[in-house]
Design a protein around this motif. Structure first.
Motif: not given
Length: 400
Positions: A311-318, A320-324, A355-368
């Motif tokens: 599962i994607s942790d906060l670091k990965t979510a920030i 993976a989404i913050g960069g793009p 919108a993806l940021s609200f679902l990020a913690r439910e996805l694997s890092p690869l899927m994110l």
């Protein structure tokens, strides 16, 4: 001291609507900043906390600012001449010291970082004043204005290097604020006052090419990080897919920036009657979120490659989404500056990432990573098809 005539020959012969090429000396100087950008991304990887993010942001802004100031100066001066080349080589030396100090800039090498930075900024400005012909009052006074502001900021850089902890951060933030505000107030100083926008004439095509070159540097750093990390891993299905997603993300970022956008910007600023204003807004300030987004995406690629499953942790979510997200915000503002309208493709991409940021913690890092890459691809395809169909002529937010 150089004679009046020899001083004048230090400057490029700026011919309206004619593009001066970027010289090999400038390209060599830029290579130092491949290392600097790598150091900044590694700094964030090693210190992924709120305080570390603030420190990383300051280091990034400093690296960008010292580079973009050099781009401005080499737009005016002629790097084909030996004195200007020597200046660039000395700035390269300072840049290497600056870059190697980044990992411990807020620890044991703060003074090294501060001295290298201040020496580059003040030394370059002093050289400009020395070679600017006094007969060209506007240019000479601009040099004095810039030198005054950078010298004032340099004091706080050095004081920060001598301090430690939060005091160092505060002093360096003050120094950076002085430097970033100075162009906005047109380098106002007592007696001389503020410069006029006409004093900031630049060769637009050269400036556009220089900034595009820095985008290449940032994207190249991203690819290097991806390749180096992948080379050390076991090549499983998940790591291979993560590698492909990271590589595709870098390519599509290149496409979004360079397909039409960079070319349109270069053409517009080359023909603009007010290139200085456009260079300050579109290329000096609005390129910062573009480059920052690419760097943060490189951090995300490293994190996802190392841990693609789970599962994607906060670091990965920030990351993976913050960069793009930063990248798209920067490109839409840049393109709005040169085209005059907002592109629907970019707006939808930004909203999709939010919108993806609200679902990020439910996805694997690869899927994110795969989803963010897919969003970028959709933006690139949508923009390309819209521009190809000729809808770019419609000055509205629904044009692309």
């Amino acid at each position: 001291m150089a004679s009046e005539n020899s001083r004048g020959t230090m400057f490029r012969a700026l011919v309206p609507n004619q593009h001066s090429r970027v010289t090999y000396a400038e390209l060599l100087f830029d290579l130092v900043f491949v290392f600097a950008v790598t150091q900044v991304s590694h700094y964030l990887l090693a210190r992924f906390t709120l305080f570390g993010a603030v420190q990383t942001t300051l280091l990034f802004l400093a690296v960008w600012w010292v580079w973009v100031y050099t781009a401005w100066v080499t737009n005016w001066l002629n790097p084909e001449l030996t004195p200007v080349r020597i200046l660039l080589f000395l700035l390269m030396l300072g840049g290497l010291v600056l870059s190697t100090s980044i990992p411990h800039a807020f620890e044991t090498r703060g003074l090294w970082f501060a001295v290298a930075y201040a020496a580059m900024q003040v030394g370059r400005a002093a050289f400009f004043v020395a070679v600017a012909p006094p007969s060209n009052v506007g240019v000479h006074r601009n040099g004095i204005r810039i030198l005054s502001w950078l010298s004032a900021a340099g004091v706080f850089w050095i004081l920060g290097g001598l301090a430690d902890g939060e005091r160092r951060l505060a002093l360096w933030m003050l120094a950076l604020a002085i430097e970033y505000v100075s162009p906005v107030v047109r380098f106002w100083v007592p007696v001389y006052g503020a410069s006029s926008i006409q004093d900031w004439y630049v060769e637009g095509g050269h400036m556009a090419e220089r900034c595009a070159g820095f985008i290449i540097i940032a994207l190249g750093e991203s690819i290097v990080v991806t390749g180096a990390t992948f080379a050390e891993l076991n090549w499983t299905t998940t790591t291979v897919l993560a590698f492909v997603s990271a590589f595709a993300s870098s390519i599509v970022m290149w496409w979004i920036y360079f397909h039409k956008g960079a070319e349109a910007g270069s053409e517009l600023i080359s023909k603009s009657s007010d290139p200085g204003r456009l260079a300050r807004s579109a290329y000096t300030y609005l390129h910062m979120p573009i480059v920052a987004g690419i760097i943060l995406s490189a951090v995300a690629d490293d994190v996802v490659l190392a841990h693609p499953d789970g599962i994607s942790d906060l670091k990965t979510a920030i990351c993976a989404i913050g960069g793009p997200l930063l990248f798209l915000v920067g490109t839409i503002l840049f393109k709005h500056n040169i085209r005059g309208w907002l592109q629907l493709s970019h707006i939808v991409g930004i909203l999709a990432l939010v919108a993806l940021s609200f679902l990020a913690r439910e996805l694997s890092p690869l899927m994110l990573s795969a989803v963010t890459t897919a969003i970028l691809i959709a933006v690139a395809v949508w923009e390309s098809l819209s521009l190809q169909s000729g809808s770019k002529t419609q000055p509205s937010a629904t044009s692309a």
